[in-house]
Design an enzyme around this catalytic site. Sequence first.
Site, PDB file in Angstrom:
ATOM      1  N   ASP A  31       0.862  -1.182   0.000  1.00 55.62           N
ATOM      2  CA  ASP A  31       0.000   0.000   0.000  1.00 55.62           C
ATOM      3  C   ASP A  31       0.894   1.226   0.000  1.00 55.62           C
ATOM      4  O   ASP A  31       1.958   1.225   0.632  1.00 55.62           O
ATOM      5  CB  ASP A  31      -0.911   0.004   1.234  1.00 55.62           C
ATOM      6  CG  ASP A  31      -2.099   0.944   1.057  1.00 55.62           C
ATOM      7  OD1 ASP A  31      -3.215   0.445   0.817  1.00 55.62           O
ATOM      8  OD2 ASP A  31      -1.905   2.175   1.143  1.00 55.62           O
ATOM      9  N   LYS A  36      -0.211   3.542   7.181  1.00 50.69           N
ATOM     10  CA  LYS A  36      -1.065   2.350   7.215  1.00 50.69           C
ATOM     11  C   LYS A  36      -0.217   1.079   7.270  1.00 50.69           C
ATOM     12  O   LYS A  36      -0.478   0.182   8.062  1.00 50.69           O
ATOM     13  CB  LYS A  36      -1.952   2.346   5.959  1.00 50.69           C
ATOM     14  CG  LYS A  36      -2.963   1.232   5.929  1.00 50.69           C
ATOM     15  CD  LYS A  36      -3.721   1.197   4.625  1.00 50.69           C
ATOM     16  CE  LYS A  36      -5.079   1.843   4.744  1.00 50.69           C
ATOM     17  NZ  LYS A  36      -5.916   1.673   3.559  1.00 50.69           N
ATOM     18  N   THR A  87     -11.548   2.700  -6.785  1.00 48.33           N
ATOM     19  CA  THR A  87     -12.090   3.173  -8.081  1.00 48.33           C
ATOM     20  C   THR A  87     -13.226   4.145  -7.770  1.00 48.33           C
ATOM     21  O   THR A  87     -14.396   3.814  -7.978  1.00 48.33           O
ATOM     22  CB  THR A  87     -12.601   1.991  -8.924  1.00 48.33           C
ATOM     23  OG1 THR A  87     -13.549   1.245  -8.143  1.00 48.33           O
ATOM     24  CG2 THR A  87     -11.492   1.077  -9.360  1.00 48.33           C
ATOM     25  N   CYS A 248     -20.067   1.539  -1.578  1.00 47.89           N
ATOM     26  CA  CYS A 248     -20.255   0.736  -2.794  1.00 47.89           C
ATOM     27  C   CYS A 248     -21.503   1.096  -3.592  1.00 47.89           C
ATOM     28  O   CYS A 248     -21.409   1.441  -4.771  1.00 47.89           O
ATOM     29  CB  CYS A 248     -20.285  -0.742  -2.434  1.00 47.89           C
ATOM     30  SG  CYS A 248     -18.800  -1.254  -1.551  1.00 47.89           S
ATOM     31  N   LYS A 251     -21.654   4.570  -5.411  1.00 43.44           N
ATOM     32  CA  LYS A 251     -20.615   4.632  -6.448  1.00 43.44           C
ATOM     33  C   LYS A 251     -20.970   3.694  -7.615  1.00 43.44           C
ATOM     34  O   LYS A 251     -20.875   4.076  -8.783  1.00 43.44           O
ATOM     35  CB  LYS A 251     -19.291   4.212  -5.795  1.00 43.44           C
ATOM     36  CG  LYS A 251     -18.152   3.919  -6.707  1.00 43.44           C
ATOM     37  CD  LYS A 251     -16.873   3.684  -5.910  1.00 43.44           C
ATOM     38  CE  LYS A 251     -16.748   2.289  -5.324  1.00 43.44           C
ATOM     39  NZ  LYS A 251     -16.411   1.243  -6.281  1.00 43.44           N
ATOM     40  N   LYS A 308     -24.486   1.683   7.970  1.00 45.15           N
ATOM     41  CA  LYS A 308     -25.271   0.521   8.388  1.00 45.15           C
ATOM     42  C   LYS A 308     -24.674   0.049   9.705  1.00 45.15           C
ATOM     43  O   LYS A 308     -23.601   0.522  10.110  1.00 45.15           O
ATOM     44  CB  LYS A 308     -25.228  -0.595   7.340  1.00 45.15           C
ATOM     45  CG  LYS A 308     -23.837  -1.200   7.133  1.00 45.15           C
ATOM     46  CD  LYS A 308     -23.901  -2.408   6.210  1.00 45.15           C
ATOM     47  CE  LYS A 308     -22.535  -3.096   6.139  1.00 45.15           C
ATOM     48  NZ  LYS A 308     -22.560  -4.292   5.293  1.00 45.15           N
TER      49      LYS A 308
END
Length: 416
Positions: A31, A36, A87, A248, A251, A308
């Site tokens: 990464d 991170k 993305t 998700c 997008k 959620k």
Amino acid sequence: MARIGVIGAGYVGLTTAACFAHLGHRVVCADVDEGKVTALRRAEIGAHEPRLAELVAEGLRTGRLAFTTDNGEALADAEFVYLCLPTPTGENGEADLSAVHAVLGDAEPDGCVLVVKSTVPIGTSDDIARSQRVPVVSNPEFLREGHAVDDFLRPQRIVVGADDESAARSVLALYPEAPALVTDRASAELVKYASNCFLAMKLSYVNSLAELCEQAGADIGDVTEGMRLDERIGAAFLRPGPGWGGSCFPKDTRALLSTSDGAHVDFPLLRATIDTNERQARRVVEKVREAAGPLAGTRIGLLGLTFKAGTDDLRDSPALAVAGLLADEGAVLTGYDPCVTADTGPVHVAETALDAAHDASALVVLTEWPEFAELDWPAVAAGMSRPVIVDTRNLLPADKVTESGIRLVSTGRAAD
Ligand code: UGA
């Protein structure tokens, strides 16, 4: 066991890396984010994802999992290289592929199978294949946040798209036994979008149905219960809410619409799915206004901020969309969420649900955290300046809440 390189340590890349290591493969995960990588080497995953930190620690301990900032290290010696890069939505709703292109521009995979796991527009894996010397396989992920490890280790399906049957079979062999589909790359890519957009469509449908129930004197709980009994409809994703969100669905729905537009295919169903969801936060605000009266200067409590339950993810959270609109109208917001400790946008974050309810003219349930169903209702009622709860998820036990003298405004039921 295989040698696997994973590029990108987001929730998909990290889950992929840690789970493959757990299954016995040797994994190097790269990464660009140095902070991170340093944290991951200490098994600190920086997110709420059940079992993931445990599997990262296990991989580090057994030596089957390593982290690096150098993509070259993840590529060196790997039999499979997984691209797990972000993305995000680009300017016109299309997916922005710059991270994927940047990685492939810098390092050329050699002697391996290149696996595209990022959610990419139809045709991307074919494009990548044209610029690579190695076999390219599309292998979309179907991991739900909050269940990512379980979904990976006990997959409901594995979809592999390739024009090289042996490359496809070799990717399939990396996973636990599961129903599998081997297809071409474009179809594999579309399975991912088609699935997420179908689920989003189901939710927009249910949210509109709930609105209709309120007007027609029907009960959305009973209506969806009746629908669930039909196996063709399926039991899941029929709960109304403040809208669908997360990293998700918003997008992917926009990206598929952009792909359809680009292909000159009219897809009004998808457009309506998105529009319906965009209206949903405003609908919640209307209900809060009805319950609490004029919003300017009014204290409103919010239960739940994440998109959620079971995650600490606030990205594209419908709860925050509602909060933003309430704040625009001058409401003073205090929220509580079991996974959020810092003040978020216009929301002052309290330490307990009771604190969020304190002095509020209305309390709004926005995320379906199960603990919200078990609050001390008499204490909630006593603390509020006006005991009204708007339950956007129909999560609360109606009898107990109303017995405590609280007016409960549910979703998809005629008002009392
Ligand atoms: C979703 C898909 O479920 C995964 O299969 C997919 O792999 C993932 O996107 C992805 O593309 O990476 P996720 O974003 O974690 O997973 O969220 P979901 O559990 O699907 O929930 C999406 C939204 O729908 C949430 O805002 C949730 O509260 C809402 N929802 C869900 C409802 O309002 N009602 C329901 O009955 C179910």
